[in-house]
Design a protein around this motif. Structure first.
Motif, short mmCIF file in Angstrom:
data_model
loop_
_atom_site.label_atom_id
_atom_site.label_comp_id
_atom_site.label_asym_id
_atom_site.label_seq_id
_atom_site.Cartn_x
_atom_site.Cartn_y
_atom_site.Cartn_z
N UNK A 114 0.69 -0.91 0.06
CA UNK A 114 0.07 -0.28 0.27
C UNK A 114 0.50 1.40 0.05
N UNK A 115 2.34 1.34 0.79
CA UNK A 115 2.40 2.08 1.04
C UNK A 115 3.60 2.43 -0.46
N UNK A 116 4.14 1.23 -1.18
CA UNK A 116 4.47 2.33 -1.67
C UNK A 116 3.63 2.32 -3.19
N UNK A 117 2.74 2.02 -3.23
CA UNK A 117 1.97 2.28 -3.94
C UNK A 117 0.51 3.23 -4.03
N UNK A 118 1.30 4.02 -3.32
CA UNK A 118 0.82 5.49 -2.33
C UNK A 118 1.98 6.56 -3.34
N UNK A 119 3.10 6.64 -2.92
CA UNK A 119 4.41 6.48 -2.88
C UNK A 119 3.82 7.27 -4.91
N UNK A 120 3.83 5.67 -5.17
CA UNK A 120 3.79 5.65 -6.77
C UNK A 120 2.40 5.94 -7.42
N UNK A 121 1.96 6.55 -7.21
CA UNK A 121 1.04 7.30 -6.86
C UNK A 121 -0.64 6.50 -8.03
N UNK A 122 -0.16 4.90 -7.65
CA UNK A 122 -0.57 3.65 -8.28
C UNK A 122 -2.10 3.68 -7.40
N UNK A 123 -3.12 4.08 -7.70
CA UNK A 123 -4.24 4.66 -7.46
C UNK A 123 -4.83 2.30 -7.05
N UNK A 124 -4.77 2.31 -8.71
CA UNK A 124 -5.54 0.78 -8.44
C UNK A 124 -4.60 -0.50 -7.81
N UNK A 125 -3.51 -0.35 -7.25
CA UNK A 125 -2.77 -0.96 -6.59
C UNK A 125 -2.59 -0.44 -4.79
N UNK A 126 -2.72 0.56 -5.05
CA UNK A 126 -3.54 0.92 -3.81
C UNK A 126 -4.01 0.38 -2.82
#
Length: 216
Positions: free
Chosen positions: A121-133
């Motif tokens: 979740x943290x990695x997806x947030x940092x990347x701006x990847x809403x689907x992964x988050x």
């Protein structure tokens, strides 16, 4: 000669497949509010007959993601703040119940799974990847929902969570995502310590933190 052990895919499975795919496209915004939904077009895109698509659209209408007027239109419903607020309140209470019931059943393996999901979740947030988050957030909370063993809780959460996820996709930039990473850590720490009251309070706050999105 037929192959032993293999049967036809049932109509109910086709209906569920159509339902899942259309629902996900509505939630993630690929089918935005107001989009006309024609069963023939959707059936062609999905490689299905029209019958399971019609059944899926009926179910999505009942769930508030689609709106339909006979002989007039079937389209993706708008995001209704009151409906989302009701869903948020119900979902929050059910997650509290799930966590409270699940803690005695959550061991080292489950805690590790939650920590791994929070890392994703943290990695997806940092990347701006809403689907992964969103996927990682679902995985994290699903650990307790599955462990609580209450099928009614799980089914109701699954029924109403898409209304919330749809709002999150639409307003990802406004999400308190970094704060959510910390909240998740607090939740997992409380679960690992067996602190039921603390874990319940934290999970309640996690869902309450979404309320400001309704005011945007």
């Amino acid at each position: 000669m037929s192959t032993p052990g293999l049967g036809r895919v049932s109509r109910s499975l086709l209906r569920d497949e159509a339902y899942g795919r259309i629902r996900h496209a509505i939630v993630d915004g690929r089918l935005p509010p107001g989009t006309a939904l024609r069963d023939a077009d959707l059936a062609e895109q999905l490689g299905l007959s029209r019958a399971p698509v019609r059944q899926a659209l009926t179910r999505l209408t009942e769930e508030g993601l689609v709106e339909s007027k006979p002989q007039s239109y079937t389209r993706v419903a708008g995001i209704a703040a009151n409906d989302v607020r009701d869903a948020l309140e119900l979902t929050r209470v059910l997650h509290e119940l799930a966590v409270r019931s699940a803690i005695p059943r959550l061991g080292t393996r489950e805690v590790a799974a939650m920590r791994a999901a929070n890392d994703r979740f943290a990695e997806a947030v940092a990347a701006g990847d809403v689907a992964a988050a969103v996927a990682a957030d679902d995985e994290l909370h699903d650990v307790a929902v599955r462990a609580c063993g209450n099928r009614a809780v799980a089914a109701t959460i699954d029924r109403y969570t898409p209304l919330l996820r749809r709002l999150e996709y639409a307003r990802f930039a406004s999400l308190p995502a970094q704060r959510s990473v910390r909240r998740h850590t607090e939740l997992i720490d409380a679960i690992e310590a067996g602190d039921v009251d603390r874990a319940t309070a934290v999970v309640s706050t996690i869902w309450t933190d979404l309320e400001p999105l309704l005011e945007d």
